[in-house]
Design an enzyme around this catalytic site. Sequence first.
Site, PDB file in Angstrom:
ATOM      1  CG  HIS A 360      -1.996  -0.971   1.214  1.00 39.05           C
ATOM      2  ND1 HIS A 360      -3.254  -0.726   0.716  1.00 39.05           N
ATOM      3  CD2 HIS A 360      -1.996  -2.247   1.637  1.00 39.05           C
ATOM      4  CE1 HIS A 360      -3.987  -1.818   0.844  1.00 39.05           C
ATOM      5  NE2 HIS A 360      -3.242  -2.759   1.404  1.00 39.05           N
ATOM      6  CE  LYS A 548      -5.842  14.165   0.339  1.00 36.03           C
ATOM      7  NZ  LYS A 548      -6.080  12.947  -0.389  1.00 36.03           N
ATOM      8  NE  ARG A 549      -2.801  10.024  10.024  1.00 34.08           N
ATOM      9  CZ  ARG A 549      -2.595   9.136  10.984  1.00 34.08           C
ATOM     10  NH1 ARG A 549      -3.565   8.321  11.366  1.00 34.08           N
ATOM     11  NH2 ARG A 549      -1.440   9.070  11.617  1.00 34.08           N
ATOM     12  CE  LYS A 554      -1.839  10.816   3.085  1.00 31.36           C
ATOM     13  NZ  LYS A 554      -2.586   9.963   2.147  1.00 31.36           N
ATOM     14  CB  THR A 656      -9.860   5.220  -1.004  1.00 30.01           C
ATOM     15  OG1 THR A 656      -9.281   5.504   0.274  1.00 30.01           O
ATOM     16  CG2 THR A 656      -9.266   3.935  -1.552  1.00 30.01           C
ATOM     17  CE  LYS A 660     -13.557   6.506   1.013  1.00 30.80           C
ATOM     18  NZ  LYS A 660     -12.594   6.428   2.112  1.00 30.80           N
TER      19      LYS A 660
HETATM   20  C1  26W Z   1       3.917   0.342  10.105  1.00 33.18           C
HETATM   21  C2  26W Z   1       3.353   1.707   9.990  1.00 33.18           C
HETATM   22  C3  26W Z   1       2.474   1.840   8.813  1.00 33.18           C
HETATM   23  C4  26W Z   1       1.103   1.920   9.016  1.00 33.18           C
HETATM   24  C5  26W Z   1       0.254   2.044   7.932  1.00 33.18           C
HETATM   25  C6  26W Z   1       2.991   1.860   7.549  1.00 33.18           C
HETATM   26  C7  26W Z   1       2.154   1.968   6.481  1.00 33.18           C
HETATM   27  C8  26W Z   1       0.797   2.051   6.660  1.00 33.18           C
HETATM   28  C9  26W Z   1      -0.148   2.094   5.488  1.00 33.18           C
HETATM   29  C10 26W Z   1       0.395   1.257   4.376  1.00 33.18           C
HETATM   30  C11 26W Z   1      -0.418   3.466   5.050  1.00 33.18           C
HETATM   31  C12 26W Z   1      -1.662   3.537   4.198  1.00 33.18           C
HETATM   32  O1  26W Z   1      -2.760   3.586   4.716  1.00 33.18           O
HETATM   33  N1  26W Z   1      -1.494   3.576   2.884  1.00 33.18           N
HETATM   34  C13 26W Z   1      -2.587   3.959   2.019  1.00 33.18           C
HETATM   35  O2  26W Z   1      -3.282   2.818   1.574  1.00 33.18           O
HETATM   36  C14 26W Z   1      -4.420   3.195   0.814  1.00 33.18           C
HETATM   37  C15 26W Z   1      -5.193   1.943   0.487  1.00 33.18           C
HETATM   38  O3  26W Z   1      -4.530   1.189  -0.448  1.00 33.18           O
HETATM   39  C16 26W Z   1      -4.020   3.968  -0.413  1.00 33.18           C
HETATM   40  O4  26W Z   1      -5.180   4.398  -1.073  1.00 33.18           O
HETATM   41  C17 26W Z   1      -3.163   5.168  -0.042  1.00 33.18           C
HETATM   42  O5  26W Z   1      -2.676   5.801  -1.190  1.00 33.18           O
HETATM   43  C18 26W Z   1      -2.022   4.735   0.850  1.00 33.18           C
HETATM   44  O6  26W Z   1      -1.303   5.865   1.340  1.00 33.18           O
END
Ligand code: 26W
Length: 819
Positions: A360, A548-549, A554, A656, A660
């Site tokens: 992701h 968003k975060r 971003k 995503t 929306k």
């Molecule tokens: C270990 C810490 C950590 C926690 C969460 C590392 C990475 C993440 C996620 C991978 C971050 C995340 O939410 N990524 C998002 O995933 C979405 C669903 O596929 C995408 O639409 C976003 O672009 C992406 O940033």
Amino acid sequence: MAQKKLTKSAQAIRDEIVGKVARHFGKTIEDATPKMIYTACALTARDQIMGKWALSHKIVKEEGSKKLYYLSFEFLMGRLLSTNILNLMQTADYTNALQALGYSISDIVELENDAGLGNGGLGRLAACFIDSLTTLDLPAYGCTIRYEYGLFKQKIVDGYQTELPDPWLEDGNAWEIARPEETVEVKFGGQVYTDWYDGRFSFRYENSHTILAMPYDVPLVGYDSKIVNKLRLWSAKSPDVMNMQEFNSGNYVRAVEERQLAEVISKVLYPEDNHTEGKELRLKQQYFLVSATLQWILKEFESRYGYEWSRIPEKAVIHINDTHPALAIPEMMRILLDEKGLTWDEAWDITTKVFAYTNHTVMSEALEKWPVDLFRKVLPRIAMIVEEINRRLMIYLEEVYPNDPLKHKYMAVLADEKVYMANLCLCGCFAVNGVSKLHTQILTDDIFADYCRLTPDHYHAITNGITFRRWIGNCNPKLAALITEKIGKKWLKDSEQLRNLIPLAEDEGFQQQFAQIKRENKLALVEYIKEHNGIDVNPDSIFDVQAKRLHEYKRQLLNILHIIAEYNKLLENPNLNYYPKTYIFAAKAAPGYLRAKLIIKLINSVAEKINNDARVNDKIKVVFLENYGVSIAEKLVVAADISEQISTAGKEASGTGNMKFMLNGAITIGTLDGANVEMLEQVGADNIYIFGLKADEVDARSRYNNSDEVKDIYSTNHALRKALDQLIDGTFSDGNSQLFRDLYQTLVYGDYGNPDSYMVLRDFEDYCKTQETLSLLYADRKTWVKKAIMNTACAGFFSSDRTIGEYNEKIWKLKPIQA
Ligand code: 26W
């Protein structure tokens, strides 16, 4: 208000609610609190789901269906009452039944706490997926941790983010069912001894520490579906009520301390997103979830198919949502080797046919790597298995890429005393996918290229999607009703039918109705903003939303710098013909991500200044909505005119939120990043506003130091220069020139001498021009509304039903249940 005569089904629901209030709380309707009414509604819906559940369970069993286990550390479910009622197709009945009892359904559903068990995109995607899986009648279980505290609540104090705990379970959770009888043991620490027994090696664990994993199940209904699936949440419990030895010797605190230490594992969700820190507790959480889940999967399998372990891949597929649950791979090996007595080759053959992995993010700071020492201490047997996986991998790599030690190291599961979780997934999974076309291309051409060359058929591009039931059906009921009136009701399940709206984009009557609904949604948001921020917002201004975060990639900074420049422009030309605009932000920052928190402070400081400056007051407003989450997103996506999707190209895997907003008729200003690229394909270049550097151009610039280019922009773009200088001249900080210096510094000089690593300065000019084009366009109301309608009409591709269909066809191969 005169009451409508209730239909039979609404009467039945009303009676059920009254009965629940009496039996559950011992109250009459008159004496019940609204919260009790909420719980009673949830319990009546749950009863119906449970009835369907028993039946669905029987069918899945009889059909011997293959099942999907979707392992994810995050499931950002949001509230469940109204989506469950929608999926049961009873929204009208509940609305009327509640009205007959003197309540409005919208007030009642707001009383539910959001299940905020996730950070952002990845967690919300899991929640959309489970809705689509169920709607498509595919047997699936979501598996996660039952965090006692979800993602922190954000409170803005004096412009700064502060964090408060989110005790979402405090009032109980009407949707979950505890399953203490299915509790399993998870073991940590201790030593591993090998014995030669019965002609083979066996492994014995000593002095390990046992923690109990107790599951809670939340049944899930799909929209008009036959099946009921479930989300299984594991909660950590200590095996000892308390240590009686300590208790008897008077150490009362110590006696319960151990128990608390055990239970801390499922206490709280880690709030980091796109960043990993390698904390011991996080590693324990990871092993806790995968070990509990795999024990359960294998127990279920064994009870049906006995010891025919080689048939596991026929009956189960396990999905690893990003690398966080990747320990499932060595844990499967451990159980098959140590508990079921298989040989390494037999176990590896099964394991590598069961697991699939989705990546992701390409942000390097998010790629998990763990110190192997920590593994050896916390998970000694798993460490041994990982070492063996790596030893065999190295032999294989020497065969396929001979004499290339650098490449071997780059592809290793274990190198430099670290465990590389993505490589563990790449060598242990039969399928790997990215979440948009562009993202997958970056994975296969770049960061995973050497793995991809070995088994190219394992790699898939599957573009993300969102569930239309929540993201329009439930959050925008008026628009959903209008669409149904025009094209029939099938579109909620067959999203491509939205294209039947295309001819209506030219229809003046439809344009008016569409615009009217947007206006009503904007009015609701105006009220929310007034109540929460005390700011008066003009509903006829352009609502420009970035929700968003908070992350540098971003680029909320690009947005706020443009706002500062607009503000300056208005002060310089008070008579400028300017379409009034309201900029709305909502974002949580990881608590340890100081620069992100400083950007929040900057947004709030700019808001404070602009909103209180009478000279621009009827022209610009800036609003920061605190505590962004699923429920606030539902209010924002329906009210936005402009959707900000402005990440540095190549960095946002998909996004995503972009989908929306599009679905609800906002027009996107965005870079060619993530799924924006495919939004452009779907809606056409006339209906989306693309700007900025492309991914390959960004990539080229990231490879060399480009201070000169940045310096050049800084000295030639006066509006930008002024906005930047205002970060350090105290304009937005009561004369304090230091407060925002870090932001200035990183943009203009860079952290390690490489300025503007997210291309904020490089993209600024194009962004401003594109914003101007949008403002001019908005003034032409008809054309704007036509484009907005086109966005809704062309959003069908982004339904998570389509996404799940692709996963199933390419990877999971599940059969929809028949009966
Ligand atoms: C270990 C810490 C950590 C926690 C969460 C590392 C990475 C993440 C996620 C991978 C971050 C995340 O939410 N990524 C998002 O995933 C979405 C669903 O596929 C995408 O639409 C976003 O672009 C992406 O940033």
